[in-house]
Design an enzyme around this catalytic site. Structure first.
Site, PDB file in Angstrom:
ATOM      1  N   THR A 433       4.121  11.622   7.927  1.00  0.00           N
ATOM      2  CA  THR A 433       4.860  10.958   6.884  1.00  0.00           C
ATOM      3  C   THR A 433       6.125  11.753   6.614  1.00  0.00           C
ATOM      4  OG1 THR A 433       3.622  12.246   5.285  1.00  0.00           O
ATOM      5  CG2 THR A 433       2.801  10.073   5.717  1.00  0.00           C
ATOM      6  N   THR A 451       5.954   6.497   5.322  1.00  0.00           N
ATOM      7  CA  THR A 451       5.309   6.754   6.605  1.00  0.00           C
ATOM      8  C   THR A 451       5.411   5.600   7.587  1.00  0.00           C
ATOM      9  OG1 THR A 451       3.197   7.388   7.619  1.00  0.00           O
ATOM     10  CG2 THR A 451       3.089   5.918   5.731  1.00  0.00           C
ATOM     11  N   SER A 505      -5.267   6.077   2.340  1.00  0.00           N
ATOM     12  CA  SER A 505      -4.214   7.034   2.662  1.00  0.00           C
ATOM     13  C   SER A 505      -4.525   8.371   2.011  1.00  0.00           C
ATOM     14  CB  SER A 505      -2.868   6.509   2.145  1.00  0.00           C
ATOM     15  OG  SER A 505      -1.855   7.481   2.277  1.00  0.00           O
ATOM     16  N   SER A 506      -3.873   9.413   2.527  1.00  0.00           N
ATOM     17  CA  SER A 506      -3.908  10.733   1.885  1.00  0.00           C
ATOM     18  C   SER A 506      -2.616  11.040   1.142  1.00  0.00           C
ATOM     19  CB  SER A 506      -4.146  11.822   2.935  1.00  0.00           C
ATOM     20  OG  SER A 506      -5.379  11.642   3.572  1.00  0.00           O
TER      21      SER A 506
END
Length: 626
Positions: A433, A451, A505-506
């Site tokens: 990202t 991202t 997502s992180s």
């Protein structure tokens, strides 16, 4: 620690003593003190292969370039490339808002950092207008024709990651431009078209290809197989264009002109959308299911931000599911709340004793993440409320599992009264990202993580139907869903693919406030796949508990655990740190952890007030401001 706050944030900035100087002088392996780029050696392949629970690096290392930190009085923008930061700075100087600056910055990142983000990707945006924090979800969605078996082969076995990623199969409906346009309607000051001028200018006139992009191109065998990308990034012999090449992108310039004039509709409908869909569905070896109806029908979502009190003075606001970032970060901080700063550092660096507890907390948080977190429009929160994962009683219960020695692989907890019906998601790669932080002259702020997922996304480049050289890269966001949607017993994974669903997502764009007076204290975030969670936690802990400034915090060695081995960034910790962790039962792997953190933090009055911006020495980022 309070679990969740929907009210207006209100929070004091700690003093910033000279711990960093102590670290640089006392640590036996200090940060490289050189202005030039220096290669940081990678860990051995044998060590990295020790466990399948070690995430693949989103983007490999390209060296270390020491960053000074940047002071500004009125406004600042931090971004992953100098030309992108320049574009945001241009908007701020023209009287633009933080949101205007973030949009101009992102558009240039599409050109100069295409391996990480772009207009055919997605993003999570946190915005502070001086009164209220909002969260805007521009995450990609699964095509209407897709189902949970998308990444299963005819025999029912899961595709390997490269098979899944490369080609049209992995492309989700891009959400970035629709999201930015909606945000601009509410928070923009400059005309929409004005924000496109730097990116159009650079696309037409060209920019010098940098060493990081060159290295990413050299290390990726897939990108050159796309005919459009091959014409743009490579020479006639198939070699990446050399560093310093003036790279012009006329196709991107033309697409940006269309969107500047016609808004996001010019991208999501018409010739640009048709070209994207043609390349996805017509991919020679791995066609996908994205349709023009998917493109036209995409809608961003305004979500309630998650704001959590931490320590006595800070309120930390982050993104809710489908992001797992804020939940995991605040779980780890809550489970390690009893560790004092005096016991945390050894010669200015995180000690083995502190890392022992932190890694165990991380394993517990990642076990919960794999079990529970997915798109809230498709999956119910445990106990009916995501706040259950941050409830004080639940965190105390989880923290009680942390022992004096490594407790090994963690199991998910049970934050609600009813046991979940979902299976845990197996470990799989998560990728890269970019991050943008902005504060403007009127006190508004943006934290946006953006991202295309893997390096160079799906390795498909679209020219937007222009017929010109260059263009933009398509995302591979669908591989953030569970590639294997069910466990051996047929129980579904929460984060399995479903039509219209957003993948977990992180990403963890974060805004920090003073609980006592409501002042904005910090905008921060990072790329890094699943390791984003650790990079953001590190910045919060180092700036608050260890009283470092934001540049010092970013430059600290990275560390983490993902419910497996404990990872340390190589050559930056004393040898005794790894030995101490092994003595406490940890499997320790030293390997590259290539963060790309950007942050802007309020400076105390005694240091001149205003803001201090920081950028990661592991990448090309800078801060611009006045």
């Amino acid at each position: 620690m309070n679990s969740l706050f929907n009210a207006r944030p209100c929070w004091p900035l700690p003093a910033l003593p000279a711990l960093f100087a102590l670290w640089l002088t006392a640590c036996s392996t200090p940060l490289p003190q050189v202005p030039a780029t220096v290669q940081v050696p990678a860990a051995s392949p044998t060590a990295v292969a020790a466990s399948s629970t070690i995430p693949v690096q989103p983007e490999g290392p390209s060296g270390w370039s020491q960053k000074p930190g940047w002071a500004a009085q009125r406004f600042a923008v931090a971004a992953a490339h100098p030309l992108a930061a320049d574009a945001g700075y241009e908007m701020l100087r023209a009287g633009g808002s933080a949101l205007d600056a973030a949009i101009a910055t992102q558009l240039v990142l599409t050109l100069v950092e295409p391996q990480s983000s772009g207009i055919a990707g997605g993003a999570f945006l946190m915005h502070w207008d001086g009164r209220q924090v909002v969260a805007l979800d521009g995450r990609e969605t699964a095509p209407a024709a897709a189902d949970e078996r998308l990444f299963l082969k005819p025999d029912g076995q899961t595709m390997n990651y490269v098979q899944a990623v490369v080609g049209g199969r992995s492309v989700g409906t891009p959400g970035l431009l629709r999201m930015l346009e909606q945000a601009h309607v509410k928070y923009g000051k400059l005309p929409w078209a004005r924000l496109f001028e730097p990116a159009i200018r650079l696309s037409e006139n060209g920019f010098e290809l940098g060493s990081r992009m060159h290295q990413m191109l050299s290390g990726d065998p897939q990108i050159k197989r796309d005919p459009q990308a091959a014409k743009y990034f490579f020479d006639a012999a198939g070699a990446p264009l050399p560093v310093g090449t003036l790279l012009r992108n006329p196709a991107l310039a033309e697409v940006l002109r269309k969107v500047a004039k016609g808004g996001s509709e010019a991208f999501m409908r018409g010739p640009v959308a048709a070209d994207i869909v043609r390349r996805v569905r017509g991919h020679a070896s791995n066609p996908g299911l994205l349709s023009e109806a998917d493109m036209a029908g995409y809608s961003p979502k305004w979500r309630e931000p998650m704001c959590s009190d931490w320590r006595e003075t800070w309120r930390v606001c982050g993104f809710p599911p489908p992001s797992s970032g804020h939940l995991a970060v605040m779980q780890m901080l809550g489970m390690t709340a009893q560790q004092s700063a005096a016991q945390s550092l050894d010669a200015g660096l995180p000690s083995a004793a502190w890392l022992n507890r932190y890694a165990q907390a991380a394993n517990l948080a990642f076990a919960d993440r794999a079990q529970f977190v997915a798109d809230p429009d498709f999956v119910a929160a445990p106990g009916g409320d995501w706040a259950s994962l941050l409830a004080p009683d639940y965190l105390r219960q989880r923290a009680a599992l942390i022992g004096p020695r490594s407790s090994g692989v963690a199991k998910p907890g049970q934050p609600g009264l009813l046991k979940t019906a979902y299976a845990p998601q197996a470990a799989q790669p998560e990728y890269g990202t970019s991050h943008i932080s902005v504060v403007d002259a009127e006190g508004r702020a943006v934290s946006m993580t953006t991202t295309v997922e893997s390096v160079f996304g799906s390795r498909i480049m679209s020219d937007g139907g222009t017929g010109l050289v260059g263009g933009f890269l398509l995302n591979n966001q669908l591989t953030d869903f569970a590639l294997n949607p069910r466990d051996a017993a047929g129980q579904p994974v929460a984060n399995r693919l479903e039509p219209g669903k957003r993948p977990r997502s992180s990403m963890a764009p974060t805004l920090v406030f003073d609980r006592r007076d409501g002042r904005l204290l910090m905008s921060l975030g990072s790329p890094g796949g699943a390791a984003i969670i650790h990079y953001v936690a590190k910045m919060l802990i180092a700036t608050h508990d260890w009283e470092m400034n934001v540049q010092e915090a970013i430059s600290l060695p990275n560390f983490g655990a993902f419910n497996g081995p404990t990872l340390l960034e190589p050559n930056l910790f004393p040898a005794g740190t790894a030995a101490g962790l092994r003595a406490l039962g940890h499997e320790v792997v030293e390997r590259d952890l290539t963060s790309g953190s950007q942050a802007i933090m309020r400076r105390p009055a005694k240091d001149g007030g205003g803001w201090l911006g920081g950028a990661d020495p592991r990448r090309e980022g800078v801060v611009r401001g006045d």
